[in-house]
Design a protein around this motif. Structure first.
Motif, PDB file in Angstrom:
ATOM      1  N   VAL A 148       1.171  -1.043  -0.084  1.00  0.00           N
ATOM      2  CA  VAL A 148       0.269  -0.003   0.283  1.00  0.00           C
ATOM      3  C   VAL A 148       0.420   0.965   0.223  1.00  0.00           C
ATOM      4  O   VAL A 148       0.524   2.297  -0.233  1.00  0.00           O
ATOM      5  CB  VAL A 148      -0.959  -0.306   1.345  1.00  0.00           C
ATOM      6  N   ARG A 149       1.596   1.342   0.512  1.00  0.00           N
ATOM      7  CA  ARG A 149       2.742   2.168   1.385  1.00  0.00           C
ATOM      8  C   ARG A 149       3.683   2.455  -0.332  1.00  0.00           C
ATOM      9  O   ARG A 149       4.245   3.978  -0.897  1.00  0.00           O
ATOM     10  CB  ARG A 149       3.834   2.088   2.650  1.00  0.00           C
ATOM     11  N   GLY A 150       3.676   1.789  -0.989  1.00  0.00           N
ATOM     12  CA  GLY A 150       4.764   1.395  -2.388  1.00  0.00           C
ATOM     13  C   GLY A 150       6.158   1.976  -1.646  1.00  0.00           C
ATOM     14  O   GLY A 150       7.483   2.033  -2.668  1.00  0.00           O
ATOM     15  N   ALA A 151       6.707   1.049  -0.489  1.00  0.00           N
ATOM     16  CA  ALA A 151       7.907   1.357   0.046  1.00  0.00           C
ATOM     17  C   ALA A 151       8.101   0.707   1.424  1.00  0.00           C
ATOM     18  O   ALA A 151       7.389   0.458   2.137  1.00  0.00           O
ATOM     19  CB  ALA A 151       8.687   2.405   0.117  1.00  0.00           C
ATOM     20  N   ALA A 152       9.369   0.451   1.965  1.00  0.00           N
ATOM     21  CA  ALA A 152       9.299  -0.910   3.038  1.00  0.00           C
ATOM     22  C   ALA A 152       8.693  -0.676   3.984  1.00  0.00           C
ATOM     23  O   ALA A 152       9.168   0.955   4.066  1.00  0.00           O
ATOM     24  CB  ALA A 152      11.058  -1.229   2.308  1.00  0.00           C
TER      25      ALA A 152
END
Length: 333
Positions: free
Chosen positions: A159-163
């Motif tokens: 969802v966040r597009g990042a770890a």
């Protein structure tokens, strides 16, 4: 499985069927679910069976067969096992028909009647003498946290597009650990873990009609609130608020000694945990296994999580989720 392995597995199926007198049966494969188990409907001479194929490298047929026998000993309706091969992972079981609660609801059957039947069956399970007298692990804190971690390991980063950072992960699981501490120590009942309308059936007719159970091979010993929240917060369908209230009233009326307030709090905590797990699993099925069908249920699952996180006991989890995903539950995935 590779093509050669699939061909070998099919040969083994036929050998098992032949051994038990069903080698000449007509075969209709059933639509697979998210597991590695598969089922084929067999017909021969006016009789029917189901062939269960549970590949040993992926599925535990021992658990299914053992829990089946135990549930039958408690007076609950389950499929009769006619033949088994535990080593290769096959079983010939009774064909219970097609009348799952899901299909009956779609056909217009009263949701209230069906859900009250589910409540009565759950009472039977929770009140049955010797229900926990089976060699199964506890549904303890390590298992509950491992499942909840699917939310931060699969759902949140997608969802966040990042770890998600290690600290964020630790904060999330630490908050869940505190919320789950009490319910994780509960060892009162046999928990079927997937107790919902897809896994409940009406068998028989009229006065002989009964509720049959499916898909319970992952059963553990734990809290009575788990299967109740599984029933009432179904990832695949909505449960009307009046039906929800009626189910709880029916259940509590038959278990008057139960601490209702504690039970409802346990439902909120386990609802958050269970649906966090499901959100992670649905994303994993999509991204890793190319099974995107389950994503259509995600808005419902996220709504369940958001409702559970309103509980004071889950304030720490709510803060962690909002820190990672400020727009939650209104997120894209």
């Amino acid at each position: 499985m590779a093509e050669a392995a699939v061909s070998s597995r099919i040969s083994e199926q036929y050998e098992f069927m032949e051994t038990h007198g069903w080698g000449q049966a007509s075969i209709v494969p059933l639509v697979p679910d998210a597991s590695f188990r598969s089922y084929k409907r067999l017909s021969l001479g006016g009789e029917g069976r189901m062939l269960m194929d549970a590949p040993p490298n992926y599925e535990n047929i021992h658990a299914y067969l053992d829990v089946t026998a135990h549930l039958r000993s408690l007076g609950l309706r389950v499929a009769e096992v006619h033949a088994e091969d535990r080593t290769r992972g096959f079983a010939l079981i009774e064909d219970l028909g097609d009348d799952t609660f899901t299909r009956l609801l779609a056909a217009g059957r009263s949701s209230l009647d069906l859900y009250l039947t589910a409540a009565d069956t759950l009472v039977h399970l929770h009140e049955a003498t010797g229900a926990t007298a089976i060699d199964l692990p506890a549904y303890g804190l390590p298992d509950l946290l491992r499942e909840a971690a699917l939310f931060v390991d699969w759902f949140a980063p997608t969802v966040r597009g990042a770890a998600i950072s290690l600290q964020e992960r630790e904060d999330f699981l630490g908050a869940f650990s505190e919320a789950l501490e009490g319910v994780a120590a509960d060892r009162r009942v046999l928990v079927l873990r997937d107790y919902h309308v897809d896994n409940l059936m009406v068998v028989g007719e009229g006065d002989n009609a009964g509720c049959a159970l499916l898909d319970y091979q992952d059963a553990l010993i734990g809290s009575p609130a788990y299967d109740m929240i599984s029933l009432l917060e179904d990832a695949r369908c909505d449960v009307r608020e009046d039906v929800r209230a009626a189910v709880l009233a029916r259940y509590f009326a038959q278990r008057p000694a139960l601490d209702r307030e504690a039970f409802m709090q346990d439902m909120q905590v386990l609802g958050a945990q269970r649906n966090a797990k499901i959100a992670g699993i649905f994303v994993r099925l999509s991204r890793r296994d190319n099974k995107h069908l389950y994503l259509k249920h995600m808005p419902r699952v996220l709504g369940y999580i958001a409702r559970s996180l309103e509980a004071p006991v889950l304030a720490g989890v709510r803060s962690s989720v909002q820190s990672m995903l400020p727009e939650f539950p209104f997120v894209s995935f």
